[in-house]
Write an enzyme that holds these catalytic residues in place. Structure first.
Site, mmCIF file in Angstrom:
data_model
loop_
_atom_site.group_PDB
_atom_site.id
_atom_site.type_symbol
_atom_site.label_atom_id
_atom_site.label_comp_id
_atom_site.label_asym_id
_atom_site.label_seq_id
_atom_site.Cartn_x
_atom_site.Cartn_y
_atom_site.Cartn_z
ATOM 1 N N GLY A 143 -4.756 7.826 5.542
ATOM 2 C CA GLY A 143 -3.947 8.788 5.851
ATOM 3 C C GLY A 143 -2.474 8.988 5.044
ATOM 4 O O GLY A 143 -2.292 10.211 5.113
ATOM 5 N N ARG A 189 -5.231 3.012 18.305
ATOM 6 C CA ARG A 189 -4.908 1.617 18.229
ATOM 7 C C ARG A 189 -4.485 1.041 19.429
ATOM 8 O O ARG A 189 -4.658 -0.315 19.814
ATOM 9 C CB ARG A 189 -3.950 1.070 17.114
ATOM 10 N N ASP A 206 2.688 -0.650 11.847
ATOM 11 C CA ASP A 206 1.354 -1.149 11.398
ATOM 12 C C ASP A 206 1.012 -2.452 12.035
ATOM 13 O O ASP A 206 0.007 -3.042 11.929
ATOM 14 C CB ASP A 206 1.327 -1.000 10.016
ATOM 15 N N ARG A 243 2.802 6.115 -3.386
ATOM 16 C CA ARG A 243 3.881 6.737 -3.856
ATOM 17 C C ARG A 243 3.935 6.516 -5.465
ATOM 18 O O ARG A 243 4.229 7.659 -6.255
ATOM 19 C CB ARG A 243 5.189 6.321 -3.181
ATOM 20 N N LYS A 289 0.736 -1.160 0.101
ATOM 21 C CA LYS A 289 0.009 0.064 -0.137
ATOM 22 C C LYS A 289 1.009 1.322 0.043
ATOM 23 O O LYS A 289 0.545 2.274 -0.885
ATOM 24 C CB LYS A 289 -0.941 -0.026 1.267
ATOM 25 N N LYS A 328 -3.771 6.362 14.616
ATOM 26 C CA LYS A 328 -3.856 5.806 13.279
ATOM 27 C C LYS A 328 -5.351 5.655 12.908
ATOM 28 O O LYS A 328 -5.998 6.584 13.270
ATOM 29 C CB LYS A 328 -3.220 4.267 13.735
HETATM 30 C C1 S3P Z 1 2.876 5.042 6.122
HETATM 31 C C2 S3P Z 1 3.671 5.440 7.187
HETATM 32 C C3 S3P Z 1 3.055 5.017 8.633
HETATM 33 C C4 S3P Z 1 2.178 3.774 8.474
HETATM 34 C C5 S3P Z 1 1.096 3.868 7.260
HETATM 35 C C6 S3P Z 1 1.714 4.020 6.103
HETATM 36 C C7 S3P Z 1 3.415 5.452 4.973
HETATM 37 O O1 S3P Z 1 2.511 6.131 9.227
HETATM 38 O O2 S3P Z 1 1.504 3.610 9.562
HETATM 39 O O3 S3P Z 1 0.343 2.873 7.162
HETATM 40 O O4 S3P Z 1 3.214 4.848 3.777
HETATM 41 O O5 S3P Z 1 4.593 6.300 4.727
HETATM 42 P P1 S3P Z 1 3.476 7.300 10.001
HETATM 43 O O6 S3P Z 1 4.274 7.797 8.911
HETATM 44 O O7 S3P Z 1 2.245 8.305 10.181
HETATM 45 O O8 S3P Z 1 3.769 6.681 11.118
#
Ligand code: S3P
Length: 438
Positions: free
Chosen positions: A104, A349, A318, A39, A34, A345
């Protein structure tokens, strides 16, 4: 007679009822990573020539990112064998609101892209995303010169970003966050002068790695990463399998003391994503991850408790919910600390994992930045709520598959954000039965 429910129908049900049969056994490939998928889509949209992506995550999170880039006039075409062709570049402000759903990563990385665009962008998401902190990206993007506003002084989406005219900065995010780092690096592509991010703890490096693939000028020096302004060039991207999804099957094999055995192929083998393997090994698991092939092999083992501290968390950020479930059946008391970031999150969590474990009959104490889990639990069937969080739902499902009796997981549809087809894989690997819950 009850009508047959097809596998894909189970992705959309609001409650899933799982009747346990045993641990996970078998081999599989999990969805495209993911983090890498988001990206790939964003950089492809920024690039000045087309990109073809194979293995892209089909989860709703990444689908929202694909929808968002089309608001900038970027074209997205689906070719055979799941290939996606993305042709930009982004040249103007989006024609409409960018809806990131539950994602997010999508909204935070897109904030960095929007900060670099001369014009106004409005970014939003679902009821869960609109509660998550955005000031962590808003604040440094303002320092670079973007105007960022939103509810509660820009702390919460919907966010309005008026971008353009950025200046590169050197910034140390308070949190260990790959999302914040990545937002600034993407903004830095259109700033004047270099942009440097200094991390407190090193986090996943997908943005750095992919910027280099797209011809960006990026330097990594320990915990410091610097991007120079410049254009990206389209390329072919093959997205490997998502290690965070493989973690559910690893624990799904380990929740029973025998008969569990899982092989997951084609996983991303790079930095910062497979630390859960080391944690499970510390717990006594027979687990092996081949870094050249990306193949994970795990077998039922007697697990023991582990202490997880702030140093461990960025690499398993995660995976904590599912590791906590493993700790519940391990011998001894597991202490998790330094995990305060988990409260920001898809759900809080720490709270949602504590509630989940308790429902399955585990003794657990919630602390401010972690939890204390009494091992040796005999898991019992439960009725649990995902709190809109896919990882809580999938943790519940692998536990439910190992329990005698029937568990109901409310909020099951959250799983489609990252892992369409999870229920079908659960049935195939564990022999559990799954159907819409009442
Ligand atoms: C992610 C970074 C993490 C992770 C999210 C994916 C990413 O979050 O928890 O599932 O793809 O950069 P944080 O950067 O807020 O820790």
């Amino acid at each position: 007679m009850t009508p047959a429910v097809s596998d894909s129908d189970l992705d959309a049900v609001s409650s899933l009822q799982v009747t346990g049969a045993g641990p996970a056994r078998g081999s599989l490939r999990v969805p495209g990573d993911k983090s890498i998928s988001h990206r790939a889509v964003l950089m492809a949209a920024m690039a000045h020539s087309p990109t073809v992506i194979t293995g892209l995550s089909r989860g709703q999170d990444v689908t929202h990112t694909l929808g968002a880039v089309q608001q900038f006039g970027v074209t997205v075409a689906y070719a055979d064998e799941g290939r996606v062709r993305v042709e930009g570049p982004i040249r103007h402000e989006p024609v409409d609101v960018l809806d990131h759903g539950n994602a997010g990563t999508g909204i935070r990385l897109m904030s960095g892209v929007c900060a670099g665009i001369d014009g106004v962008s409005v970014l939003t998401g679902d009821q869960f995303l609109r509660r998550r902190p955005m000031d962590r990206v808003a604040e440094p993007l303002r320092r670079m010169g973007a105007a960022v506003d939103g509810r509660e002084h820009g702390r919460l989406a919907p966010l309005v970003i008026r971008g353009g005219g950025l200046t590169g900065i050197t910034y140390s995010p308070r949190q260990a966050s790959a999302q914040v780092k990545s937002a600034l690096l993407l903004a830095g592509l259109s700033a004047t002068g270099p942009t440097t991010v200094e991390e407190v703890h090193p986090t996943r490096r997908h943005t750095e790695e992919m910027l280099a693939q797209f011809g960006g000028r990026v330097r990594v020096d320990g915990n410091r990463v610097t991007v120079e302004p410049g254009e990206l060039t389209g390329t072919d991207i093959a997205v490997p399998g998502d290690p965070s999804q493989a973690a559910f099957w690893a624990v799904g094999a380990l929740l029973a003391p025998e008969q569990g055995e899982v092989v997951v192929e084609n996983l991303y083998p790079g930095f910062g994503r497979s630390d859960f393997v080391g944690v499970l090994r510390r717990m006594g698991a027979a687990i092996d991850f081949d870094l050249t092939t990306g193949t994970l092999v795990v077998r039922s083992s007697r697990l023991r408790a582990v202490d997880l501290t702030a140093e461990d968390i960025p690499g398993i950020v995660d995976e904590v919910p599912v590791l906590a479930m493993a700790a519940a059946v391990a011998e001894g008391t597991t202490v998790i600390s330094g995990a305060g970031e988990l409260r920001a999150k898809e759900s809080d969590r720490i709270a949602s994992t504590t509630r989940l474990l308790r429902a399955f009959g585990v003794q657990v104490t919630e602390t401010e930045d972690g939890m204390v889990i009494e091992g040796g639990a005999r898991l019992r069937p439960a009725r649990v709520d995902s709190h809109g969080d896919h990882r809580i739902a999938m943790t519940a499902a692998v536990a439910a598959a190992c329990v005698d009796g029937t568990t109901v997981i409310d909020g099951w549809d959250s799983v489609a954000t990252s892992y369409p087809g999870f229920a079908a894989d659960l049935v195939r690997l564990t022999g559990a039965s799954a159907q819409p819950g009442a």
